[in-house]
Scaffold this motif. Structure first.
Motif, PDB file in Angstrom:
ATOM      1  N   ARG A 288       0.841  -1.200   0.000  1.00  0.00           N
ATOM      2  CA  ARG A 288       0.000   0.000   0.000  1.00  0.00           C
ATOM      3  C   ARG A 288       0.876   1.250   0.000  1.00  0.00           C
ATOM      4  NH1 ARG A 288      -5.421  -1.062   1.515  1.00  0.00           N
ATOM      5  NH2 ARG A 288      -5.659   1.061   2.273  1.00  0.00           N
TER       6      ARG A 288
ATOM      7  N   MET B 110       2.574   1.477  -3.620  1.00  0.00           N
ATOM      8  CA  MET B 110       1.632   1.818  -4.700  1.00  0.00           C
ATOM      9  C   MET B 110       1.221   3.290  -4.603  1.00  0.00           C
ATOM     10  SD  MET B 110      -2.031   0.049  -3.627  1.00  0.00           S
ATOM     11  CE  MET B 110      -3.254   0.949  -2.658  1.00  0.00           C
ATOM     12  N   ALA B 111       1.051   3.784  -3.370  1.00  0.00           N
ATOM     13  CA  ALA B 111       0.657   5.184  -3.211  1.00  0.00           C
ATOM     14  C   ALA B 111       1.785   6.101  -3.684  1.00  0.00           C
ATOM     15  CB  ALA B 111       0.300   5.470  -1.753  1.00  0.00           C
TER      16      ALA B 111
ATOM     17  N   ALA C 164       2.090   6.056  -7.488  1.00  0.00           N
ATOM     18  CA  ALA C 164       1.012   6.830  -8.118  1.00  0.00           C
ATOM     19  C   ALA C 164       1.314   8.328  -8.021  1.00  0.00           C
ATOM     20  CB  ALA C 164      -0.330   6.512  -7.459  1.00  0.00           C
TER      21      ALA C 164
ATOM     22  N   ALA D 222      -2.750   9.126 -12.484  1.00  0.00           N
ATOM     23  CA  ALA D 222      -2.412   7.790 -11.970  1.00  0.00           C
ATOM     24  C   ALA D 222      -3.169   7.540 -10.686  1.00  0.00           C
ATOM     25  CB  ALA D 222      -0.905   7.684 -11.722  1.00  0.00           C
ATOM     26  N   ARG D 223      -3.739   6.360 -10.532  1.00  0.00           N
ATOM     27  CA  ARG D 223      -4.542   6.045  -9.355  1.00  0.00           C
ATOM     28  C   ARG D 223      -4.101   4.720  -8.745  1.00  0.00           C
ATOM     29  NH1 ARG D 223     -10.176   7.185 -12.597  1.00  0.00           N
ATOM     30  NH2 ARG D 223      -9.451   9.122 -13.588  1.00  0.00           N
ATOM     31  N   ALA D 224      -3.965   4.711  -7.421  1.00  0.00           N
ATOM     32  CA  ALA D 224      -3.491   3.523  -6.726  1.00  0.00           C
ATOM     33  C   ALA D 224      -4.662   2.662  -6.262  1.00  0.00           C
ATOM     34  CB  ALA D 224      -2.639   3.933  -5.536  1.00  0.00           C
ATOM     35  N   TYR D 225      -4.518   1.341  -6.378  1.00  0.00           N
ATOM     36  CA  TYR D 225      -5.563   0.416  -5.945  1.00  0.00           C
ATOM     37  C   TYR D 225      -4.961  -0.734  -5.134  1.00  0.00           C
ATOM     38  CZ  TYR D 225      -8.258   2.934  -9.417  1.00  0.00           C
ATOM     39  OH  TYR D 225      -8.866   3.939 -10.123  1.00  0.00           O
TER      40      TYR D 225
ATOM     41  N   GLN E 192      -9.316  -3.535  -3.952  1.00  0.00           N
ATOM     42  CA  GLN E 192      -9.928  -2.639  -4.930  1.00  0.00           C
ATOM     43  C   GLN E 192      -9.723  -3.119  -6.361  1.00  0.00           C
ATOM     44  OE1 GLN E 192      -8.061   1.068  -3.635  1.00  0.00           O
ATOM     45  NE2 GLN E 192      -9.975   1.668  -2.656  1.00  0.00           N
TER      46      GLN E 192
ATOM     47  N   ARG F  48     -12.686  -1.637 -11.339  1.00  0.00           N
ATOM     48  CA  ARG F  48     -12.186  -0.286 -11.064  1.00  0.00           C
ATOM     49  C   ARG F  48     -10.977   0.032 -11.946  1.00  0.00           C
ATOM     50  NH1 ARG F  48     -12.209   2.083  -5.161  1.00  0.00           N
ATOM     51  NH2 ARG F  48     -11.943   3.901  -6.482  1.00  0.00           N
TER      52      ARG F  48
END
Lengths: 421, 421
Positions: free
Chosen positions: B75, B78-79, B82, B92-95, B99, B120
């Motif tokens: 987590r 990925m954040a 992004a 850019a979007r983190a999942y 999610q 998503r």
């Protein structure tokens, strides 16, 4: 048997040893027969370290991704605490803000709680388990994305869960013994308060007392949650913060405590035309610049010039923004000049008993006068009197006022470090 | 325009600088007009650090809480990734695994993927955004709790998403230039393989080639996902791993590569009664002790004694467990003694062309014989020949076999460090 919510801040779970110490306390509470829900902050400086990492990657992190990043800190501490409690033979299960049902709006970084559905926590409690919940976080009820609640978020999580679960008490563990009549680092004879109303607590917090966040106290007040602020280093009773129901009368001491604050500055707008609407213009402008105003004083107009001075206090952090905003509109407002003074101190006397006791302020003014301390500004609310002094007089002011109202304890208070988020 | 899944391991995102480097590559791919889904592992040693923390708190962490703890590592990465891609002007979007729709069973720590619903991610792609997904994690479809996929989990995440999204290619970024005909640290003239079938890749991986995890290759093979194993340090083409459809004929070189492995040991069970059922008894016992058996050789029975020897290879890590299990059952099995040998090396020759080419093994045996290297065990599959030698002969064995099959390249291969998870 009671249902108890216990909240532990970052300094209480800073490393494996601290986590084991907290686990022991949680296990003791469970073994005493209570249902227990625990709310934890991220370990020690984790949040700051994550913020530093984000800053290395981008100067302005997108709010959604920043919340994912920051919320991972509490996921780490909640998992470790659940392991540590489990190691003591107690069934313990960790839940993220999402799993705990902390529904928020979509304002990443400062989300407001819109509803709490702690079904999974209830299930865990029904099965005899301790529920360990990540503080400071929830989820955007529209998108399902992780959100964070902003400053004081873990306290707010604990209070919100206590309200939703109708807990008997919400224990806020910290590194001091409770709420004091004043800051023990300023006045060594400060006394721990046994009971205080949430209304008084709000005024104390607004006036600079740092142990509890205003937002959490407000939430507790609105939902009638009883708080117990106590030390994670001993088993002493701390301070109970209650919210008497309407019509309920509580025997209250006249004065609950004396708060002090060195974080504010004073701006004086010199030579404002004394015509209607000028004050409104100034404070609308400041609000638009997100400047947090505390006290406001307007001097008597000087008849000869038709001009007056307006002074107000504000957080030092907002100072530059306020000055820039005012200077940009100098001609439109029509003032002569600005004075900025960051050497002020603020003292606030708080007590619900003020309502029914006349003459409370006289003791304050007399005590300060006898100590030769000049008062620069005065403002009052129903249960609070605030005065501004020179910054280097503030500690002395707190001590003499604390003594004058008979608040001094018999012993010198023990002092620890700061508090978690 | 293609849909490309890119997977970056922990060493590729070890710090802010590395993350920015990866972000640049992601942005370039997006700017070239492709849809991009990125899968990241946890930063550098994060996973090991979290495991250490858990070990400090409890000797046997509960699996559910351990998964919550470990999944927080991805987590964070990925954040941050992004944010870094966003900083380059790309949406850019983190999942999280949850999610991203990575549904798994409930086996915490080694969960199997049961379904993938990347709705998503599709939405994000449709809106022109890059989707950044946490590798190594999913969620228990029954409870909603976070799960982890075990070793090689991030590779598996990438392949599973590529399959579900029908991506054109799944790029696995690593710190080597691709799959080599053999380990360049052993045989400096090792050559990068341009194309290899997933079947050959499986045999190479099973025989000790470390670049790709068997599980991810199996998933790719089952779903027809094309892999591209390449370096995150340059833009060179790496190795394409394809799965020819049934009936499709591919022009394949006879030999794809030579794998070598020093991580195994050999146990010989001496003097086993040569009566039916004894081998079954031994290997059932070992399976019950979770011992991973690779090669098995049974010698010809000595007529005079009615007894035989059975040898097998196994990971050194399983050695003690196997010996303990066998010794406990010595009288029941009726063997004379056990010999444990951890000084063996294993060489495997892999090539889909072996099927249609007779006499492939002769070259192998001749080459080893001419080099004076003794062969201790032999085992073969349809497209693989494995031999066991003394450990200190293995490197030389790899070099002469590599040369004998004409695999040597013109240049000495460049070698980097290890790989991520």
């Amino acid at each position: 048997m009671s249902l108890i919510v216990q909240k532990f801040g970052g300094s209480s779970v800073a490393d494996a040893e601290s986590i084991k110490r907290v686990a022991k306390r949680v296990a003791e509470t469970r073994r005493a027969g209570h249902d227990v829900v625990v709310v934890v902050s991220a370990m020690g400086d984790t949040t700051d370290e994550l913020l530093d990492l984000a800053a290395e990657v981008t100067p302005v992190p997108p709010a959604r991704e920043l919340d994912i990043l920051l919320s991972s800190g509490e996921r780490i501490s909640m998992a470790l605490l659940a392991m540590a409690v489990g190691q003591l033979g107690i069934d313990a299960r960790a839940y993220s803000g999402t799993q705990a049902g902390m529904q928020t709006d979509s304002h990443h970084g400062r989300a407001r709680i819109v509803d709490v559905n702690p079904e999974r926590l209830r299930e865990a409690l029904d099965e005899g388990a301790v529920a360990i919940v990540a503080g400071f976080q929830g989820f955007n009820v529209g998108s399902g994305d992780a959100t964070t609640l902003g400053r004081g978020g873990s306290d707010t999580t604990a209070v919100a869960l206590a309200a939703a679960l109708e807990a008997d008490v919400c224990e806020i563990y910290t590194d001091v013994d409770g709420i004091f009549t004043t800051d023990p680092r300023v006045a060594p004879l400060a006394r721990k308060i046994d009971r205080i109303t949430s209304e008084e607590m709000l005024e104390m917090a607004a006036a600079g007392a740092k142990v509890l966040y205003i937002r959490a106290v407000e939430y507790a007040r609105r939902h009638g949650v009883t708080l117990h602020v106590r030390s994670s280093f001993n088993n002493n009773e701390g301070t109970i913060v209650t919210t008497p129901k309407d019509g309920e009368t509580v025997e209250e001491p006249v004065i609950a405590g004396v708060a002090s604050d060195l974080s504010e500055a004073k701006i004086t707008v010199v030579g404002v035309p004394d015509i209607p609407g000028k004050a409104a213009q100034i404070f609308t402008l400041l609000a638009a610049h997100n400047v947090n105003i505390d006290m406001i004083v307007q001097n008597v107009s000087v008849a000869a010039t038709g001009r007056t001075d307006i002074s107000f206090t504000l957080p030092k952090l907002d100072g530059e923004r306020a000055l820039t905003g005012l200077n940009e509109q100098q001609s439109s407002i029509g003032f002569d000049s600005l004075q900025y003074d960051d050497q002020i101190g603020k003292l606030a006397l708080v007590g619900a008993g003020m309502r029914s006791n006349a003459g409370v302020s006289a003791t304050l003014f007399t005590a300060l006068h006898e100590a030769g301390i000049n008062i620069e500004m005065i403002s009052t609310s129903e249960i609070r009197i605030s005065v501004v002094t020179r910054a280097d007089n503030l500690a002395e002011a707190v001590r003499v006022v604390h003594t004058a109202y008979g608040l001094d304890g018999d012993d010198v208070a023990k002092v620890h470090g700061g508090t978690g988020r």
